[in-house]
Design a protein around this motif. Structure first.
Motif, PDB file in Angstrom:
ATOM      1  N   THR A  42       0.836  -1.202   0.000  1.00  0.00           N
ATOM      2  CA  THR A  42       0.000   0.000   0.000  1.00  0.00           C
ATOM      3  C   THR A  42       0.872   1.254   0.000  1.00  0.00           C
ATOM      4  O   THR A  42       0.616   2.211  -0.748  1.00  0.00           O
ATOM      5  CB  THR A  42      -0.936  -0.003   1.220  1.00  0.00           C
ATOM      6  N   GLU A  44       3.818   1.584  -1.190  1.00  0.00           N
ATOM      7  CA  GLU A  44       4.486   1.714  -2.484  1.00  0.00           C
ATOM      8  C   GLU A  44       3.506   1.978  -3.626  1.00  0.00           C
ATOM      9  O   GLU A  44       3.924   2.191  -4.768  1.00  0.00           O
ATOM     10  CB  GLU A  44       5.290   0.445  -2.794  1.00  0.00           C
ATOM     11  N   GLY A  45       2.201   1.957  -3.344  1.00  0.00           N
ATOM     12  CA  GLY A  45       1.205   2.285  -4.360  1.00  0.00           C
ATOM     13  C   GLY A  45       0.686   1.118  -5.160  1.00  0.00           C
ATOM     14  O   GLY A  45      -0.063   1.302  -6.130  1.00  0.00           O
ATOM     15  N   TYR A  46       1.033  -0.117  -4.743  1.00  0.00           N
ATOM     16  CA  TYR A  46       0.575  -1.292  -5.479  1.00  0.00           C
ATOM     17  C   TYR A  46      -0.764  -1.817  -4.963  1.00  0.00           C
ATOM     18  O   TYR A  46      -1.384  -2.656  -5.609  1.00  0.00           O
ATOM     19  CB  TYR A  46       1.633  -2.393  -5.442  1.00  0.00           C
ATOM     20  N   GLY A  58      -3.457  -1.046  -6.809  1.00  0.00           N
ATOM     21  CA  GLY A  58      -3.178   0.378  -6.818  1.00  0.00           C
ATOM     22  C   GLY A  58      -2.744   0.909  -8.173  1.00  0.00           C
ATOM     23  O   GLY A  58      -2.576   0.154  -9.138  1.00  0.00           O
ATOM     24  N   LEU A  59      -2.542   2.218  -8.223  1.00  0.00           N
ATOM     25  CA  LEU A  59      -2.215   2.880  -9.483  1.00  0.00           C
ATOM     26  C   LEU A  59      -0.848   2.463 -10.030  1.00  0.00           C
ATOM     27  O   LEU A  59      -0.619   2.529 -11.242  1.00  0.00           O
ATOM     28  CB  LEU A  59      -2.260   4.395  -9.294  1.00  0.00           C
ATOM     29  N   GLU A  60       0.064   2.062  -9.157  1.00  0.00           N
ATOM     30  CA  GLU A  60       1.364   1.622  -9.638  1.00  0.00           C
ATOM     31  C   GLU A  60       1.259   0.397 -10.537  1.00  0.00           C
ATOM     32  O   GLU A  60       2.080   0.197 -11.430  1.00  0.00           O
ATOM     33  CB  GLU A  60       2.303   1.326  -8.467  1.00  0.00           C
ATOM     34  N   VAL A  61       0.238  -0.422 -10.312  1.00  0.00           N
ATOM     35  CA  VAL A  61       0.024  -1.587 -11.168  1.00  0.00           C
ATOM     36  C   VAL A  61      -0.270  -1.124 -12.594  1.00  0.00           C
ATOM     37  O   VAL A  61       0.247  -1.685 -13.570  1.00  0.00           O
ATOM     38  CB  VAL A  61      -1.128  -2.457 -10.625  1.00  0.00           C
ATOM     39  N   ASP A  63       0.706   1.683 -13.935  1.00  0.00           N
ATOM     40  CA  ASP A  63       1.948   2.217 -14.495  1.00  0.00           C
ATOM     41  C   ASP A  63       2.826   1.098 -15.040  1.00  0.00           C
ATOM     42  O   ASP A  63       3.410   1.215 -16.119  1.00  0.00           O
ATOM     43  CB  ASP A  63       2.720   2.998 -13.435  1.00  0.00           C
ATOM     44  N   ARG A  64       2.923   0.000 -14.294  1.00  0.00           N
ATOM     45  CA  ARG A  64       3.742  -1.124 -14.758  1.00  0.00           C
ATOM     46  C   ARG A  64       3.119  -1.738 -16.018  1.00  0.00           C
ATOM     47  O   ARG A  64       3.840  -2.190 -16.918  1.00  0.00           O
ATOM     48  CB  ARG A  64       3.852  -2.194 -13.661  1.00  0.00           C
ATOM     49  N   ARG A  66       1.401  -0.117 -18.348  1.00  0.00           N
ATOM     50  CA  ARG A  66       1.722   0.751 -19.476  1.00  0.00           C
ATOM     51  C   ARG A  66       3.169   0.533 -19.936  1.00  0.00           C
ATOM     52  O   ARG A  66       3.458   0.517 -21.140  1.00  0.00           O
ATOM     53  CB  ARG A  66       1.494   2.210 -19.097  1.00  0.00           C
ATOM     54  N   GLU A  67       4.065   0.365 -18.975  1.00  0.00           N
ATOM     55  CA  GLU A  67       5.463   0.116 -19.329  1.00  0.00           C
ATOM     56  C   GLU A  67       5.615  -1.224 -20.045  1.00  0.00           C
ATOM     57  O   GLU A  67       6.380  -1.345 -21.005  1.00  0.00           O
ATOM     58  CB  GLU A  67       6.325   0.151 -18.065  1.00  0.00           C
TER      59      GLU A  67
END
Length: 252
Positions: A42, A44-46, A58-61, A63-64, A66-67
């Motif tokens: 949480t 780390e934003g995952y 989370g939003l970091e997922v 981002d990964r 898109r990468e």
């Protein structure tokens, strides 16, 4: 790390979110370990903590994701897909073998095609039931194709899905002579898809496939036009890929 990834996978499969106790039980973790990993994920934003105490990805997922999408897509292909979707009105897709599985690597949706929420970047199922999968399977020799189908299975998605390997081999042989692979209602009822292998003149692009989808009625009325347009888009994308640096080689 393995336990944290297991938590992400478990939470991702739950559409309504999970409490820490539910996460611990489903991941077979001790409660204190689950609390520790959930707090870290949480922070780390995952993961996201909802007001009811459950957790969602989370939003970091995103981002990964898109990468990942950018990394597996050859240069300048998404622009070609979008132009094709805008010109024809049909949704277009790119696919390749990634880690030995047929996987979609690019998508551009068109307004004339049904929205297929499962056909997104990273989709790697139903190779025997989709035109995308058939086109890529056709690039394998018979023995490798047999091993692939034995590993992933041939489950029926509709009443029209081919679930017999010999019948699929006959189907592939017929389409290979035409250079375009078609399925009519084999993955989704009342939806058709056509695909072709893109030739770029180098090994890296040899197993790239372009496809488009539409309603079955639309395909039946416009099949010659659809196949001609698909071939034209394939040539333009092949030219774009050939004129750009080769993307990183992916494991087949």
């Amino acid at each position: 790390m393995s336990r944290a990834l297991r938590i992400l996978e478990t939470v991702g499969r739950s559409q309504r979110g999970l409490t820490v106790k539910q996460i611990a039980r489903r991941c077979e973790l001790g409660l204190s370990t689950a609390y520790h990993l959930v707090r870290t994920l949480t922070f780390e934003g995952y993961l996201i903590r909802c007001t009811d105490g459950t957790y969602l990805p989370g939003l970091e997922v995103a981002d990964r994701f898109r990468e990942f999408s950018a990394a597996i897509r050859p240069p300048d292909t998404i622009a070609g897909l979008r132009r094709a979707a805008g010109t024809t009105g049909y949704s277009h897709y790119l696919a390749r073998f990634i880690n030995g599985k047929v996987a979609i690597t690019g998508v551009a949706e068109g307004p004339r095609s049904p929205h297929l929420e499962d056909l997104v970047v990273g989709f790697d199922d139903a190779a025997h039931a989709t035109a995308i999968g058939k086109a890529l399977l056709s690039t394998l020799d018979v023995s490798r194709r047999k091993r692939y189908l034995q590993a992933v299975g041939m489950r029926p998605y509709t009443r029209s899905t081919i679930v017999d390997r010999e019948q699929l081999e006959y189907d592939l042989a017929g389409y290979k002579r035409r250079g375009v692979y078609v399925e009519r209602g084999q993955y989704h009822e009342n939806v058709a898809c056509a695909a072709t292998v893109i030739s770029t003149g180098n090994d890296q692009g040899a197993n790239m496939v372009l496809a488009c989808s539409m309603s079955l009625d639309d395909f039946t009325r416009n099949e010659p036009t659809v196949l001609t347009q698909l071939s034209g888009v394939a040539r333009s994308i092949a030219a774009a890929v050939s004129n750009n640096p080769t993307p990183p080689a992916l494991p087949l």
